[in-house]
Scaffold this motif. Structure first.
Motif, short mmCIF file in Angstrom:
data_model
loop_
_atom_site.label_atom_id
_atom_site.label_comp_id
_atom_site.label_asym_id
_atom_site.label_seq_id
_atom_site.Cartn_x
_atom_site.Cartn_y
_atom_site.Cartn_z
N THR A 6 -2.47 10.82 -2.72
CA THR A 6 -1.21 11.11 -3.37
C THR A 6 -0.10 10.51 -2.53
OG1 THR A 6 -0.80 13.19 -2.19
CG2 THR A 6 -2.19 13.31 -4.15
N SER A 7 1.14 10.68 -3.02
CA SER A 7 2.27 10.11 -2.29
C SER A 7 2.54 10.84 -0.98
CB SER A 7 3.52 10.13 -3.17
OG SER A 7 3.82 11.45 -3.57
N VAL A 127 0.09 -2.92 -2.47
CA VAL A 127 -0.87 -1.93 -1.97
C VAL A 127 -0.64 -0.55 -2.55
CG1 VAL A 127 -1.18 -3.17 0.20
CG2 VAL A 127 0.48 -1.30 0.09
N ILE A 128 0.51 -0.29 -3.15
CA ILE A 128 0.78 1.05 -3.67
C ILE A 128 -0.25 1.47 -4.72
CG2 ILE A 128 2.41 2.43 -5.04
CD1 ILE A 128 4.66 1.18 -3.41
N PRO A 129 -0.50 0.68 -5.78
CA PRO A 129 -1.55 1.11 -6.72
C PRO A 129 -2.94 1.12 -6.10
CG PRO A 129 -0.76 -1.08 -7.28
CD PRO A 129 0.16 -0.55 -6.24
N LEU A 139 2.74 6.60 -10.08
CA LEU A 139 3.47 5.37 -9.75
C LEU A 139 4.97 5.61 -9.74
CD1 LEU A 139 1.55 2.61 -11.75
CD2 LEU A 139 1.66 2.88 -9.27
N THR A 140 5.49 6.29 -10.77
CA THR A 140 6.93 6.52 -10.85
C THR A 140 7.40 7.37 -9.68
OG1 THR A 140 6.84 6.41 -13.26
CG2 THR A 140 8.78 7.44 -12.29
N ARG A 141 6.63 8.42 -9.36
CA ARG A 141 7.03 9.30 -8.26
C ARG A 141 7.00 8.57 -6.92
NH1 ARG A 141 3.28 12.54 -8.90
NH2 ARG A 141 4.31 13.71 -10.56
N THR A 142 5.91 7.84 -6.66
CA THR A 142 5.80 7.14 -5.38
C THR A 142 6.82 6.02 -5.27
OG1 THR A 142 3.43 7.64 -5.27
CG2 THR A 142 4.23 5.87 -3.86
N ASN A 143 7.01 5.26 -6.35
CA ASN A 143 8.04 4.21 -6.32
C ASN A 143 9.43 4.81 -6.16
OD1 ASN A 143 6.61 1.72 -6.53
ND2 ASN A 143 6.10 2.23 -8.64
N ALA A 328 11.28 -1.84 -12.46
CA ALA A 328 10.58 -3.10 -12.21
C ALA A 328 9.27 -2.87 -11.46
CB ALA A 328 11.49 -4.04 -11.41
N SER A 329 9.29 -2.02 -10.44
CA SER A 329 8.08 -1.76 -9.66
C SER A 329 7.00 -1.13 -10.52
CB SER A 329 8.39 -0.84 -8.48
OG SER A 329 9.32 -1.44 -7.60
N SER A 330 7.36 -0.12 -11.29
CA SER A 330 6.37 0.63 -12.06
C SER A 330 5.75 -0.20 -13.17
CB SER A 330 7.01 1.89 -12.64
OG SER A 330 7.45 2.76 -11.61
#
Length: 401
Positions: A6-7, A127-129, A139-143, A328-330
């Motif tokens: 998790t984040s 590397v995030i995903p 993804l939205t929360r971590t970004n 953009a990231s998500s």
């Protein structure tokens, strides 16, 4: 992976911590660099060239960096990129301390560190995903946290440190940025080994594959184009803002970073609460909202007198920038396979960085020809047109954030 991530997992925390320390140094650098330039020249175009230099590396090396980031182990890429920046900024600090730095030295340092950043950013976003998976909320929360931390360091903590340190000694903010990258390299080295996801196809073919995926995916095309326009307008207004702030608003050198830090207030809150704020908005609507917020902000800075009013409007710019960054990231992480993700990140940054550089140079030319308020007016008008052009009332066409 053999354990849920998790984040708040340690491996993600190391990435976020490395981001935090390095972008704080960057924030100090980005405040100190135009102050150094302004101490060397009063030419608006020359000062704008320094701002543009921060974006040029993505034009020179972005696509190549993305392709190689998909070919090489991403942890190694990030560590090496950090160490290159340590060496370059250490040399810049020494030259400034010795009184040997000029605009050419400053711009060269910005360009070389920027090229290293191309490699780092393509890998860190990719590397995030890999670390957390592709669930939309994750993804939205971590970004959101990633960009909130970026905003704290780059816009809240870093600029006041940079401007205050510059007022004491011009070399200190550049030496501090070098130290931040050394600490970042140590934190990144604690991430798990991340094998290279891509194949060793010819470099041009690899670059073409990433661009083809971006251009063939409607959602990615729209967000990339609107991000580029946003960046053009932001840098159009911001390139000579240091001159507007110090000469028109009469902001003291040591306080300039504090004024920039106001943008972080809106950006951090927006980033930390991005998931509930955007749950019912499409990416098109997020981009349109960002354009409206930034347009209103530059209009206000140009027309409402006073430093405090300018700070409040810059908070709107921070909120808008976070909306753009998270959208953009998500969308690219959700819609791009891992083997192409570094290249798609680099392509986004290429278009965004190219537009930002052109915006900065346009802002310098416009300020020189029509005065320091002219870029602010122009940015506001352009953003209104952009928001209408996105046709946000249609709602559909893009997945919801």
């Amino acid at each position: 992976m053999d354990d849920p991530v998790t984040s708040t997992s340690p491996r993600v925390v190391h990435l976020l911590a490395a981001t935090g320390v390095s972008v704080t140094g960057d924030g100090a650098f980005m405040a100190a660099a135009p102050l150094l330039a302004a101490s060397l020249t009063r030419d608006p175009l020359a000062v704008a060239a320094v701002a543009a230099a921060f974006q040029v590396p993505w034009l020179l090396a972005g696509l190549i960096a993305g392709a190689l980031a998909d070919r090489w182990p991403r942890r190694t890429v990030m560590v090496v990129a950090d160490l290159v920046r340590v060496a370059v900024l250490g040399c810049l600090a020494a030259l400034v301390a010795l009184g040997r730095a000029d605009l050419l030295v400053l711009i060269t340092a910005i360009l070389v560190t920027g090229m290293a950043q191309c490699f780092f950013d393509a890998s860190s976003q990719a590397v995030i995903p890999t670390l957390i998976g592709r669930d939309k909320d994750a993804l939205t929360r971590t970004n959101g946290r990633y960009w909130a931390i970026d905003t704290v360091g780059r816009s809240l903590a870093g600029p006041p440190i940079g401007s205050a340190a510059f007022a004491l000694s011009a070399a200190v903010p550049f030496a501090g940025d070098a130290g931040s990258f050394l600490l970042s390299a140590g934190l990144i080295s604690r991430l798990p080994k991340l094998p290279a996801p891509g194949t060793r196809q010819p470099l041009l073919a690899a670059i073409r594959a990433g661009l083809t995926h971006l251009l063939a995916t409607a959602e990615l095309r729209v967000v990339a184009a609107s991000s580029a326009l946003y960046n053009f307008a932001y840098n159009l207004a911001m390139a000579t803002f240091v001159l507007y702030a110090t000469h028109t608003l009469r902001v003291a050198t040591a306080s300039y970073g504090l004024l920039l830090a106001m943008a972080a207030l809106g950006g951090v809150v927006t980033g930390w609460r991005i998931a509930p704020l955007t749950r019912h908005l499409s990416y098109r609507q997020m981009m349109a909202a960002a354009a409206v917020l930034q347009g209103v902000a530059w209009l206000g800075v140009a027309t409402v007198p006073g430093v405090y009013a300018a700070g409040a409007f810059l908070a709107l710019v921070g909120a808008a920038s976070t909306l753009v960054s998270v959208a953009a990231s998500s969308v690219r992480q959700a819609l791009t396979p891992d083997r192409l993700l570094g290249r798609v990140v680099a392509a986004f940054r290429l278009f965004g960085g190219g537009a930002a550089g052109l915006g900065a140079l346009t802002g310098g030319l416009l300020a020189g020809a029509a005065g320091l308020r002219a870029p602010l007016w122009a940015a506001a008008a352009l953003l209104v047109v952009a928001a209408v052009g996105l046709r946000p009332w249609r709602g559909g066409g893009l997945p919801h954030a």
